[in-house]
Design an enzyme around this catalytic site. Sequence first.
Site, short mmCIF file in Angstrom:
data_model
loop_
_atom_site.label_atom_id
_atom_site.label_comp_id
_atom_site.label_asym_id
_atom_site.label_seq_id
_atom_site.Cartn_x
_atom_site.Cartn_y
_atom_site.Cartn_z
N HIS A 7 66.78 6.80 18.35
CA HIS A 7 67.30 7.82 16.93
C HIS A 7 68.67 6.81 16.42
O HIS A 7 69.15 6.35 16.60
CB HIS A 7 68.62 8.70 18.00
CG HIS A 7 68.25 10.14 16.99
ND1 HIS A 7 69.15 9.91 15.57
CD2 HIS A 7 67.36 10.72 16.60
CE1 HIS A 7 68.48 11.06 15.25
NE2 HIS A 7 67.32 11.69 16.23
N ASP B 129 62.82 14.77 22.10
CA ASP B 129 61.38 14.78 22.05
C ASP B 129 61.27 15.06 23.67
O ASP B 129 60.41 14.85 24.14
CB ASP B 129 60.98 14.29 21.24
CG ASP B 129 60.15 14.49 19.59
OD1 ASP B 129 60.83 15.53 19.66
OD2 ASP B 129 60.50 13.82 18.60
C1 LIG Z 1 62.49 14.65 15.90
C2 LIG Z 1 62.68 13.23 16.25
O1 LIG Z 1 61.93 12.46 14.90
S1 LIG Z 1 63.51 12.46 17.19
C3 LIG Z 1 62.66 10.51 17.75
C4 LIG Z 1 60.99 10.40 18.10
N1 LIG Z 1 60.59 9.11 18.53
C5 LIG Z 1 60.44 8.96 19.27
O2 LIG Z 1 60.58 8.80 20.02
C6 LIG Z 1 59.78 7.34 18.89
C7 LIG Z 1 60.43 6.14 20.39
N2 LIG Z 1 61.45 6.08 19.13
C8 LIG Z 1 61.66 4.90 17.84
O3 LIG Z 1 60.76 4.64 17.47
C9 LIG Z 1 62.93 4.71 17.05
O4 LIG Z 1 63.93 5.16 18.07
C10 LIG Z 1 63.20 5.90 16.21
C11 LIG Z 1 61.95 5.60 14.97
C12 LIG Z 1 63.21 7.31 16.24
C13 LIG Z 1 64.50 5.35 15.31
O5 LIG Z 1 64.27 3.99 14.93
P1 LIG Z 1 65.03 2.95 13.50
O6 LIG Z 1 65.84 3.97 13.62
O7 LIG Z 1 64.38 2.14 13.36
O8 LIG Z 1 65.45 2.04 15.43
P2 LIG Z 1 64.59 0.67 15.16
O9 LIG Z 1 63.05 0.74 15.40
O10 LIG Z 1 64.89 -0.30 14.48
O11 LIG Z 1 64.87 0.03 16.75
C14 LIG Z 1 66.19 -1.02 16.54
C15 LIG Z 1 66.16 -1.47 18.00
O12 LIG Z 1 65.91 -0.72 19.02
C16 LIG Z 1 65.24 -0.73 20.19
N3 LIG Z 1 64.64 0.80 20.01
C17 LIG Z 1 64.65 1.85 19.54
N4 LIG Z 1 63.79 2.55 19.78
C18 LIG Z 1 62.91 2.03 21.19
C19 LIG Z 1 62.81 2.81 22.34
N5 LIG Z 1 62.23 4.47 21.81
N6 LIG Z 1 61.55 1.84 23.21
C20 LIG Z 1 62.22 1.03 22.91
N7 LIG Z 1 63.16 0.38 21.99
C21 LIG Z 1 63.57 0.99 21.15
C22 LIG Z 1 64.14 -1.73 18.79
O13 LIG Z 1 62.57 -2.29 18.93
C23 LIG Z 1 64.42 -2.68 18.38
O14 LIG Z 1 65.27 -4.41 18.98
P3 LIG Z 1 65.42 -4.62 18.28
O15 LIG Z 1 66.79 -4.88 17.43
O16 LIG Z 1 65.47 -5.57 19.72
O17 LIG Z 1 63.94 -5.06 17.28
O1 LIG Z 2 66.62 13.40 13.10
C1 LIG Z 2 66.39 12.21 13.04
O2 LIG Z 2 65.72 11.03 12.75
C2 LIG Z 2 64.90 12.85 14.22
C3 LIG Z 2 65.47 14.10 14.43
O3 LIG Z 2 65.35 13.89 15.62
C4 LIG Z 2 65.05 15.32 13.96
O4 LIG Z 2 64.39 15.54 12.87
O5 LIG Z 2 65.44 16.55 14.64
#
Ligand SMILES: CC(=O)SCCNC(=O)CCNC(=O)[C@H](O)C(C)(C)COP(=O)(O)OP(=O)(O)OC[C@H]1O[C@@H](n2cnc3c(N)ncnc32)[C@H](O)[C@@H]1OP(=O)(O)O
Ligand SMILES: O=C([O-])CC(=O)C(=O)O
Length: 397
Positions: A280, A334
């Site tokens: 997150h 999620d």
């Molecule tokens: C309701 C919602 O929207 S909640 C989020 C739902 N989405 C997910 O569950 C999808 C999986 N999670 C993700 O893709 C990301 O954690 C996000 C999109 C939620 C947040 O993304 P960002 O803040 O941009 O983080 P970013 O993708 O830059 O990741 C930062 C680091 O953590 C790692 N990382 C982040 N999330 C994950 C994950 N779920 N699994 C493995 N590694 C991860 C990345 O690979 C990155 O590593 P690095 O620095 O070694 O390259």
């Molecule tokens: O806050 C975010 O980036 C995603 C999330 O957890 C939501 O929308 O509930």
Amino acid sequence: MAGRVSGSVQGSVDGAHGAASVPPFRPGLEGVPATQSAICDIDGQRGLLTYRGYGADVLAANSTFLETTYLLIWGALPTAAQLREFEQEVQMHRRVSFRIRDMMKCFPASGHPMDALQSSAASLGLFYSRRALDNPEYIYEAVVRLIAKIPTMVAAFQLIRKGQDPIQPRDDLPFASNFLYMLTEREPDPLAARIFDACLILHAEHSLNASTFSARVTASTLTDPYAVVASAVGTLAGPLHGGANEDVLAMLEAIGSEDQVEPWLDQAIAEKQKIMGFGHREYKVKDPRAVILQGLAEQLFDRFGHDPLYDLARRVEEAAAVRLGPKGIYPNVDFYSGLVYRKLGIPRDLFTPIFAIARTAGWLAHWKEQLGANRIFRPSQIYTGAEPREWVPLEAR
Ligand SMILES: CC(=O)SCCNC(=O)CCNC(=O)[C@H](O)C(C)(C)COP(=O)(O)OP(=O)(O)OC[C@H]1O[C@@H](n2cnc3c(N)ncnc32)[C@H](O)[C@@H]1OP(=O)(O)O
Ligand SMILES: O=C([O-])CC(=O)C(=O)O
């Protein structure tokens, strides 16, 4: 070529030859405040979430989704009379025009329900396009319509794609029970309805997440609220945002058994795959909503029977804590929500539309707040394309 900032804030990206100071480029706008808001606060280090100052956990335990919606949009808990009136208005506007239902019958049954929802939400603008954005009555009516009709449209598409006619909402049922009834054609168990309502509260708002940002950008053009919600629905659908909830169950099924958890995770991490339902931008600890949803799932299992996929999910959480915890990556909202919905008998591709039903409250709260102090969103960019060049006629290329 070096990047160049376009727009009114001029100067070089690296600051080498520009007098004006240019804010550093932050991919994904990480840490960049893009608005001021009094709606929701997140403490991502301590795992705390409040709506208008009230703990989301307190609201999930004591409030209803419609009461929380009122709080989010109008900023204070309603009085008993205000709540009664709001509930009655929502109840009166649950029905959806036969024209929209007929339109939905033309959608491909194999299409994703989020696409069906985005189109149907946008179509409401065809019926109620009048824009009186400075009129509190118009705002109230638009809120009532969207909160009332989005669930009906989600349930209608579910029945239509099975070849059935949508059923009419039941006036004697409260919001959550009525939705489950429209979906399953059975009056739900009261515990199931109460837990579903708490899920809606937990998904109702989350500050400037991607879909809410989308909603605010769309709102800032002074378009109608149906376009605002439709653009937010499209943004929520993606697997990095709300769409992750259905992918979590697919991931658990792909892992298959507890002895496969560690090798599966090791391989996925080595291949730099994102583990769905983890990570997150704001939280560096377990998402407080995931903690509550896990408890709600357990209540359902105690009452209606266990789900072995839950044991697998817990093993994934444990194994992921060792591997991803040091980077601040823990379960998000999620991760456990799908297990709750699965126990309620809800099809997997409706998990994100249900998220949208709930988040419509947050989107509308941000719509109203944006209108209260509007300035169109129009950030700058760093141009990285070609320098001006000569046109080459087709025959000379
Ligand atoms: C309701 C919602 O929207 S909640 C989020 C739902 N989405 C997910 O569950 C999808 C999986 N999670 C993700 O893709 C990301 O954690 C996000 C999109 C939620 C947040 O993304 P960002 O803040 O941009 O983080 P970013 O993708 O830059 O990741 C930062 C680091 O953590 C790692 N990382 C982040 N999330 C994950 C994950 N779920 N699994 C493995 N590694 C991860 C990345 O690979 C990155 O590593 P690095 O620095 O070694 O390259
Ligand atoms: O806050 C975010 O980036 C995603 C999330 O957890 C939501 O929308 O509930």
